[in-house]
Write an enzyme that holds these catalytic residues in place. Structure first.
Site, PDB file in Angstrom:
ATOM      1  N   ASN A   1      -5.454 -37.460  48.340  1.00  0.00           N
ATOM      2  CA  ASN A   1      -5.896 -38.308  46.932  1.00  0.00           C
ATOM      3  C   ASN A   1      -6.511 -37.332  46.242  1.00  0.00           C
ATOM      4  OD1 ASN A   1      -7.287 -36.454  48.072  1.00  0.00           O
ATOM      5  ND2 ASN A   1      -9.360 -37.445  48.556  1.00  0.00           N
TER       6      ASN A   1
ATOM      7  N   GLU B   1     -13.875 -33.925  46.531  1.00  0.00           N
ATOM      8  CA  GLU B   1     -13.093 -35.632  46.611  1.00  0.00           C
ATOM      9  C   GLU B   1     -13.430 -36.333  45.355  1.00  0.00           C
ATOM     10  OE1 GLU B   1     -11.854 -35.235  49.138  1.00  0.00           O
ATOM     11  OE2 GLU B   1     -12.132 -34.721  50.825  1.00  0.00           O
TER      12      GLU B   1
ATOM     13  N   ASP C   1     -12.469 -22.579  49.992  1.00  0.00           N
ATOM     14  CA  ASP C   1     -12.784 -23.324  50.761  1.00  0.00           C
ATOM     15  C   ASP C   1     -13.181 -23.185  52.301  1.00  0.00           C
ATOM     16  OD1 ASP C   1     -10.307 -23.989  51.167  1.00  0.00           O
ATOM     17  OD2 ASP C   1     -11.001 -26.007  49.843  1.00  0.00           O
TER      18      ASP C   1
ATOM     19  N   HIS D   1      -7.508 -34.859  45.609  1.00  0.00           N
ATOM     20  CA  HIS D   1      -8.546 -32.914  45.692  1.00  0.00           C
ATOM     21  C   HIS D   1      -8.500 -32.437  45.171  1.00  0.00           C
ATOM     22  CE1 HIS D   1      -8.171 -32.424  50.527  1.00  0.00           C
ATOM     23  NE2 HIS D   1      -7.623 -31.677  49.966  1.00  0.00           N
TER      24      HIS D   1
END
Ligand code: F6R
Length: 250
Positions: free
Chosen positions: A143, A150, A72, A145
């Site tokens: 979280n 997400e 990314d 990801h």
């Protein structure tokens, strides 16, 4: 000792030993053939792994034939912005391992949606041209990801411009100084793109990852946790430390 949670092989280990084991595997695969394609995560977690790989190079392993694809890139940063992941991997991976720039791929990440969509499509094309990723290194967001997929990302998503979750942006304040300066978006391989890697190796260390690890390895898959898609992949191994494992088997 390695256990299994469904199809996922899990090892509780201290981070330096986990980095050594994964470095062993990467070096074995690099030695098997010159056309090895390695997927790279950035962030705190894989720093030890990349340091270990650099030590292997110093000991004589050649990575010169390896091709890499970054997972990314934060959107809207300048080409030479030191906070860009491509600069980070140049400094911690490509330079130390001697991987030439023409084989070090990362997605372009313009901030405007139309240019970002074109950059994402170009990244998918480059991935296909390289024959796909042989081994993808992943970290895990608190979280859940992976990459910047997400919660709520479709499981078949391809490389795309993603909006960062508030928690993810807060985690980046240390790098950017103030929340208002943290990019709001990133171009990331999608969950569907990541699942096409032939082998996936995830590292998750520290108490901050405890809840995400527990949800990933729970008996029932959790569709609100992006990393849950890994349960459907045939070759996933994860290394977690005792702190990250503390929420298991309660
Ligand atoms: C980084 C990435 C992210 C990180 C995750 C964990 O390229 O794609 O998914 O792996 O946010 O970050 P750290 O390792 O800093 O806790």
């Amino acid at each position: 000792m390695e256990t299994r949670a469904g199809s996922i092989a899990v090892k509780v280990i201290d981070p330096p030993a986990g980095a050594r084991e994964l470095a062993d595997e990467i070096c074995e695969r690099v030695a098997r053939g010159p056309s090895f394609v390695l997927g790279l995560a950035t962030g705190k977690t894989p720093v030890g792994l990349y340091g270990e790989l650099a030590a292997r190079r110093a000991a004589g392993v050649s990575f010169a034939g390896v091709t890499t694809f970054n997972l990314d890139e934060l959107a809207g940063l300048g080409a030479d912005d030191p906070r860009a992941f491509r600069c980070w991997t140049a400094e911690l991976v490509h330079g130390p391992l001697g991987i030439p720039p023409q084989r070090a791929h990362s997605p372009d990440a313009p901030a405007d949606p139309a240019s970002a969509a074109a950059a994402a499509a170009d990244y998918e094309r480059r991935l296909a041209e390289a024959g796909g990723v042989d081994l993808q290194v992943l970290g895990l967001g608190r979280n859940g990801h992976i990459g910047f997929n997400e919660p709520g990302t479709p499981t078949d998503a391809r490389t795309h411009l993603a909006r960062l979750a508030d928690a993810t942006r807060r985690d980046a304040v240390a790098t950017f100084g103030a929340l208002a300066d943290v990019p709001t978006h990133a171009v990331t391989m999608g969950l569907g793109t990541i699942l096409e890697a032939r082998a996936i190796r995830l590292l998750a260390f520290g108490a901050a990852k405890r809840e995400a690890v527990a949800r990933l390895l729970a008996d029932e898959p959790d569709p609100t946790l992006p990393a849950s898609v890994l349960r459907g992949h045939p070759d996933v191994r994860i290394w977690i430390d005792a702190e990250a494992a503390a929420g298991l088997h309660r």
